[in-house]
Write a protein that holds these residues in place. Structure first.
Motif, short mmCIF file in Angstrom:
data_model
loop_
_atom_site.label_atom_id
_atom_site.label_comp_id
_atom_site.label_asym_id
_atom_site.label_seq_id
_atom_site.Cartn_x
_atom_site.Cartn_y
_atom_site.Cartn_z
N VAL A 1 0.83 -1.20 0.00
CA VAL A 1 0.00 0.00 0.00
C VAL A 1 0.87 1.25 0.00
O VAL A 1 2.04 1.23 0.39
CB VAL A 1 -0.95 0.05 1.22
CG1 VAL A 1 -1.96 -1.07 1.18
CG2 VAL A 1 -0.17 0.05 2.53
N LEU B 1 -8.24 1.69 3.50
CA LEU B 1 -8.53 1.47 2.08
C LEU B 1 -9.95 1.95 1.77
O LEU B 1 -10.19 2.58 0.72
CB LEU B 1 -8.39 -0.01 1.74
CG LEU B 1 -6.97 -0.59 1.77
CD1 LEU B 1 -7.02 -2.10 1.55
CD2 LEU B 1 -6.07 0.07 0.74
N LYS C 1 -4.13 0.47 -2.56
CA LYS C 1 -3.39 -0.76 -2.84
C LYS C 1 -2.48 -0.58 -4.05
O LYS C 1 -2.88 0.01 -5.05
CB LYS C 1 -4.38 -1.91 -3.10
CG LYS C 1 -3.74 -3.29 -3.16
CD LYS C 1 -4.76 -4.37 -3.53
CE LYS C 1 -5.87 -4.48 -2.52
NZ LYS C 1 -6.75 -5.64 -2.81
#
Length: 292
Positions: free
Chosen positions: A167, A250, A257
């Motif tokens: 990430v 996220l 990602k």
């Protein structure tokens, strides 16, 4: 009750030096040597090799150590159980790795305690290597870990299979690109400490592709997941960790990602305990009632 000479054997294995083991146990070196000779005679085996003033376990010694470590652990648990006779509360002593302790266990603990109010609980959160030592030393009964462990020494139940991802911050220009691992080497890598299961995963993945952590422009090592996430959100660097640990970030687009070609890692979380423990059925019940 285990023979007191077992403690001498375990301390010699820990120190790999009879003099240091004797000092740690507050006994003389000749006494420690006699304890080892007694065990060797009793079991008709040789426990240690002596070569160039260095001590090492024989193959028989390795088998003996594995078996005795389990017996010692069970002996300590038995003593604890006896000491709790008359106490109406169940005692749970276990450990978890950081990711599991911070992001998977709170809900499970909350639900379990809601249905079981007669429980005393001690939870140690540490990296995989530390938890293995805690089990061996009798500090905890079992652990839920993400790292690798010697399956000849520990029995286990698979708890779940978790995705492991890279990430970065949305401020990082690489987030929208299709990348190779080599494309990431000019980035600062923020990574967990040595001994953590999370770090071991990415190290082995990189190694299989002839890349090491040192190939990145520079690295930051931190043993706190939240600190790592905050630094990545601030675009200080990139990181690799379990998707479960960044689910909210996220979702909120605080982290994104990385799209890395052929990057697919899934790893098991396991409940582990000493192999051949007489408490095996107890650990299976814990899994069914608490962890599953």
């Amino acid at each position: 009750m285990l023979d007191f000479r077992i403690d001498t054997f375990l301390e010699v294995c820990k120190q790999m030096n009879i003099t240091k083991a004797a000092k740690s146990l507050n006994i003389t070196q000749p006494a420690a040597t006699q304890h080892i000779k007694f065990l060797e005679s009793s079991y008709n085996i040789k426990l240690f090799n002596y070569k160039s003033k260095k001590l090492s376990l024989t193959k028989e010694g390795e088998v003996f150590l594995n078996y005795i470590t389990t017996l010692k652990h069970d002996d300590l648990k038995l003593r604890s159980e006896i000491g709790l006779i008359g106490n109406k509360n169940l005692q749970l002593n276990f450990g978890t790795t950081l990711t599991i302790g911070e992001y998977l266990m709170p809900d499970k603990i909350r639900k379990y305690l809601k249905d079981n109010d007669n429980v005393n609980m001690k939870v140690l959160v540490a990296n995989t290597n530390e938890l293995l030592n805690y089990i061996n030393n009798g500090n905890i009964d079992f652990a839920i870990i993400e790292g690798n462990f010697p399956k000849n020494e520990f029995d286990y139940i698979k708890v779940s299979a978790e995705n492991y991802i890279g990430v970065c911050s949305k401020k990082n220009k690489i987030y929208s690109k299709n990348l190779s691992l080599e494309d990431l080497l000019n980035q600062r890598l923020i990574i967990r400490e040595t001994g953590s299961g999370s770090r071991e995963l990415i190290e082995k993945y990189l190694e299989n592709r002839s890349i090491s952590i040192n190939d990145f422009s520079n690295t930051i090592e931190i043993n706190n997941i939240n600190t790592i996430k905050e630094l990545v959100k601030s675009n200080i660097g990139i990181t690799f960790l379990y998707e479960a640990a960044v689910k909210n970030e996220l979702k909120n687009n605080e982290l994104v990602k990385l799209h890395i070609k052929d990057f697919k890692i899934e790893h098991d979380f396991n409940l582990i305990w000493r192999k051949n423990s007489k408490y095996k059925n107890y650990y299976y019940k814990i899994f069914e009632d608490f962890i599953k």
